[in-house]
Enzyme design. Structure first.
Site, PDB file in Angstrom:
ATOM      1  N   ARG A 169      -3.296   4.758  -1.964  1.00 31.59           N
ATOM      2  CA  ARG A 169      -3.142   3.401  -1.423  1.00 31.59           C
ATOM      3  C   ARG A 169      -2.902   2.342  -2.506  1.00 31.59           C
ATOM      4  NH1 ARG A 169      -5.527  -0.108   2.817  1.00 31.59           N
ATOM      5  NH2 ARG A 169      -6.523  -1.922   1.876  1.00 31.59           N
ATOM      6  N   GLU A 187       1.890   3.795   3.043  1.00 35.47           N
ATOM      7  CA  GLU A 187       2.454   3.243   4.279  1.00 35.47           C
ATOM      8  C   GLU A 187       3.985   3.280   4.208  1.00 35.47           C
ATOM      9  OE1 GLU A 187       0.440  -0.568   4.536  1.00 35.47           O
ATOM     10  OE2 GLU A 187      -1.525   0.411   4.432  1.00 35.47           O
ATOM     11  N   HIS A 241       3.200  -3.635   6.681  1.00 36.14           N
ATOM     12  CA  HIS A 241       2.151  -2.642   6.463  1.00 36.14           C
ATOM     13  C   HIS A 241       2.146  -1.639   7.616  1.00 36.14           C
ATOM     14  CE1 HIS A 241      -0.008  -5.129   3.359  1.00 36.14           C
ATOM     15  NE2 HIS A 241       0.701  -6.072   3.951  1.00 36.14           N
ATOM     16  N   HIS A 245       0.851  -1.192   0.000  1.00 39.24           N
ATOM     17  CA  HIS A 245       0.000   0.000   0.000  1.00 39.24           C
ATOM     18  C   HIS A 245       0.887   1.242   0.000  1.00 39.24           C
ATOM     19  CE1 HIS A 245      -3.197  -2.752   1.941  1.00 39.24           C
ATOM     20  NE2 HIS A 245      -3.439  -2.624   0.650  1.00 39.24           N
ATOM     21  N   GLU A 263       1.643  -5.015  11.014  1.00 39.87           N
ATOM     22  CA  GLU A 263       1.084  -3.656  10.962  1.00 39.87           C
ATOM     23  C   GLU A 263       1.944  -2.838  11.921  1.00 39.87           C
ATOM     24  OE1 GLU A 263      -1.296  -2.390   9.146  1.00 39.87           O
ATOM     25  OE2 GLU A 263      -2.243  -4.158   8.273  1.00 39.87           O
TER      26      GLU A 263
END
Length: 438
Positions: A255, A200, A325, A197, A399
């Site tokens: 994104r 990020e 991510h 993405h 994440e």
């Protein structure tokens, strides 16, 4: 991300950091994005009832908000954090709606443009193109990252080999670094990708940090030496090269990929919903204008197809797949697309637990861990699920920081601590892989 506790009068206390974000104007070409985010707000809400969740879904669709958490409007639910970016021309309507319906909220960013201009994650004006003395504590453009890869390929040929696995939609090379000591013909391998993405940015920063640490500590750190002697690491610092470039030049919060759709003006596909595993089921959208658009068919995106082909070709010796991510501070493993226990759950769960503990030992940062479907939300067509279904036994998605205060605008001063703690987690998973666990 979910908050524990009963909804009700205390719900305002549950809103420490949710982002409400709005997209506006068309981007310009300067590092200030032509002031396109002036007056945009970032707001956090947590609907305390099903009725509130339903009402928020409707207003989000009307205002066409840029949802940061969760991934799509369909996933807005009672008790779950909602982070949204709202353009200045819609923020007044939203705030009036929230006050009228008595839905509690917290404004995290009063003026998004000002946050960018303070340099919280804004590309620095100083030149970063000369690779010698490369600064790993700032964000780098695609051109700078690829120059860095070429430089390492020339200067560290004993441990690094750079190659391309294909071209992006816009014709950019999809470069991968093969890292490891060429000690024998057959070695198990770990795949690491960052930047699926585009917005990020901490992901590509970590991929570069990992390579830097591997090269710097190979001789001095027994763990790193063992990792590079016994394994190869295939590292793709920027998976979504077109989208990442666009996030630097035009839209900081882009994104998706940048592919064109023949029937719609909206561009791009969510590269983490485009894999052939429960493709375009729950948690993915069939509409090309949505941020979670799954694409016209599985592997429609050349970037996804190139990585999938490479993994298929090398799946006999690739034993782990790690994808990076942001944001949420979570370590996730399969499944994403359903609530079910994977066959090698005990091994994977043990690796995740130890990795999270190792990460926390550095700065005390807490990560949640578990199956992606129950820890984050259900999403179909993800790279992690696809890798697992295609025979890679250890598949994880990180994440990274934070939990919403900065969101996608993690300041450069937090690159070093974020990458330092994440290194320990990755080393822990890698060492787990080298043991006898299947």
């Amino acid at each position: 991300m979910k908050f524990l506790g009963k909804p009700g009068s205390q719900r305002a206390a549950f809103l420490p950091l949710c982002l409400l974000f709005l997209k506006i104007l068309h981007p310009g070409h300067s590092h200030l994005y032509s002031s396109r985010y002036a007056g945009d707000k970032v707001i956090r809400l947590i609907p305390s009832t099903e009725e509130e969740a339903y009402a928020l879904k409707k207003i989000y669709q009307q205002l066409k908000v840029d949802l940061w958490q969760p991934g799509s409007i369909s996933q807005v639910s009672e008790g779950a954090v909602t982070d949204v970016h709202i353009p200045h021309n819609g923020s007044r309507a939203l705030l009036a709606f929230l006050q009228e319906t008595n839905i509690h909220y917290k404004i995290l960013m009063e003026d998004l443009q000002k946050v960018l201009e303070k340099g919280s994650s804004l590309p620095s004006q100083r030149s970063r193109r000369s690779v010698p003395g490369y600064n790993y504590e700032v964000y780098h453009s695609l051109e700078e990252i690829q120059n860095w890869m070429h430089h390492l390929n020339k200067t560290h040929s004993g441990l690094i080999h750079m190659f391309s696995i294909g071209k992006s939609y816009e014709g950019r090379s999809l470069f991968v670094l093969k890292l490891g000591r060429r000690s024998r013909a057959y070695k198990r391998a770990v795949w690491i990708d960052c930047g699926i993405h585009a917005r990020e940015w901490i992901g590509p920063a970590f991929c570069q940090w990992f390579v830097k640490e591997a090269l710097l500590t190979y001789r001095s750190d027994p763990t790193m030496r063992k990792m590079l002697n016994h394994l190869y690491f295939y590292i793709m610092p920027v998976f979504n090269v077109d989208g990442y470039h666009f996030s630097w030049t035009n839209d900081r919060f882009w994104r998706k990929t940048r592919s064109r759709n023949s029937r719609f003006r909206c561009r791009g596909v969510d590269a983490n919903r485009n894999w052939r595993v429960k493709w375009c089921d729950e948690g993915a959208s069939m509409h090309p204008c949505d941020d979670t658009y799954c694409g016209p068919f599985p592997e429609s995106e050349p970037e996804v197809k190139a990585v999938a082909n490479f993994l298929r070709k090398h799946k006999k010796h690739i034993r782990a797949y790690l994808s990076f991510h942001a944001y949420a501070q979570m370590l996730l493993y399969p499944y994403s697309y359903k609530y079910a226990t994977i066959p090698n759950f005990s091994c994977v769960e043990s690796a995740a637990y130890k990795a999270v503990k190792a990460l926390q030992s550095v700065y005390g940062i807490q990560y949640r861990y578990g199956p992606a479907s129950s820890t984050l939300y259900v999403s179909s067509g993800s790279s992690m699920d696809w890798a697992y279904k295609n025979g890679i036994p250890y598949t994880f998605a990180f994440e990274l920081r934070d939990t919403g205060h900065f969101g996608f605008l993690l300041p450069e001063m937090l690159i070093k601590p974020t990458c330092t703690e994440t290194m320990l987690a990755v080393k822990n998973i890698t060492m787990h892989l080298l043991r006898k666990c299947p």
